[in-house]
Design a protein around this motif. Structure first.
Motif, short mmCIF file in Angstrom:
data_model
loop_
_atom_site.label_atom_id
_atom_site.label_comp_id
_atom_site.label_asym_id
_atom_site.label_seq_id
_atom_site.Cartn_x
_atom_site.Cartn_y
_atom_site.Cartn_z
N PRO A 111 46.38 25.65 52.18
CA PRO A 111 46.82 26.15 50.88
C PRO A 111 47.27 27.60 50.97
O PRO A 111 46.81 28.36 51.83
CB PRO A 111 45.58 26.01 49.99
N ASP A 112 48.18 27.98 50.08
CA ASP A 112 48.68 29.35 50.07
C ASP A 112 47.61 30.29 49.54
O ASP A 112 46.80 29.92 48.67
CB ASP A 112 49.92 29.46 49.19
N MET A 113 47.63 31.50 50.02
CA MET A 113 46.69 32.52 49.55
C MET A 113 47.19 33.06 48.22
O MET A 113 48.39 33.20 48.01
CB MET A 113 46.59 33.66 50.57
N PRO A 114 46.27 33.39 47.30
CA PRO A 114 46.72 33.94 46.01
C PRO A 114 47.33 35.33 46.21
O PRO A 114 46.92 36.08 47.09
CB PRO A 114 45.44 34.01 45.19
N ASP A 115 48.33 35.64 45.37
CA ASP A 115 49.02 36.92 45.49
C ASP A 115 48.24 38.07 44.85
O ASP A 115 48.38 39.21 45.25
CB ASP A 115 50.40 36.83 44.84
N LYS A 116 47.43 37.73 43.85
CA LYS A 116 46.75 38.82 43.14
C LYS A 116 45.52 39.28 43.93
O LYS A 116 44.92 38.53 44.69
CB LYS A 116 46.36 38.38 41.74
N ASN A 117 45.16 40.54 43.72
CA ASN A 117 44.01 41.13 44.39
C ASN A 117 42.79 41.00 43.49
O ASN A 117 42.80 41.49 42.35
CB ASN A 117 44.30 42.62 44.67
N ILE A 118 41.77 40.35 43.92
CA ILE A 118 40.56 40.13 43.12
C ILE A 118 39.60 41.28 43.39
O ILE A 118 39.22 41.52 44.54
CB ILE A 118 39.91 38.79 43.44
N GLU A 119 39.21 41.98 42.34
CA GLU A 119 38.26 43.09 42.47
C GLU A 119 36.84 42.53 42.46
O GLU A 119 36.51 41.68 41.62
CB GLU A 119 38.44 44.08 41.32
N PRO A 120 36.00 42.96 43.36
CA PRO A 120 34.61 42.50 43.35
C PRO A 120 33.84 43.05 42.15
O PRO A 120 34.09 44.16 41.70
CB PRO A 120 34.04 43.03 44.66
N GLN A 121 32.92 42.23 41.63
CA GLN A 121 32.08 42.68 40.51
C GLN A 121 30.91 43.48 41.05
O GLN A 121 30.26 43.08 42.00
CB GLN A 121 31.58 41.48 39.70
N VAL A 122 30.67 44.65 40.42
CA VAL A 122 29.59 45.51 40.89
C VAL A 122 28.39 45.40 39.98
O VAL A 122 28.44 45.26 38.84
CB VAL A 122 30.03 46.99 40.97
#
Length: 57
Positions: free
Chosen positions: A46-57
């Motif tokens: 599967p293709d990788m998502p284009d958006k950058n996911i920010e980790p929850q702190v």
């Protein structure tokens, strides 16, 4: 007789095995098909998502 001359002589005396290589490719394909893979219908990753996911702190 030097090392290179011995290697050259050995290459000339040994017969070439071209037919054996074709047989190995057929066995390779059959082995893959027995494992459940198909060369005619490859499973694509599967293709990788284009958006950058920010980790929850």
């Amino acid at each position: 007789m030097g090392r290179k001359a011995k290697l050259k002589k050995e290459r000339k005396t040994t017969p070439k095995k071209i037919d054996n290589n074709v047989n190995n490719t057929d066995q390779f394909v059959e082995h893959l098909e027995r494992q459940g893979y198909s060369l005619k219908k490859p499973k694509m990753a599967p293709d990788m998502p284009d958006k950058n996911i920010e980790p929850q702190v």
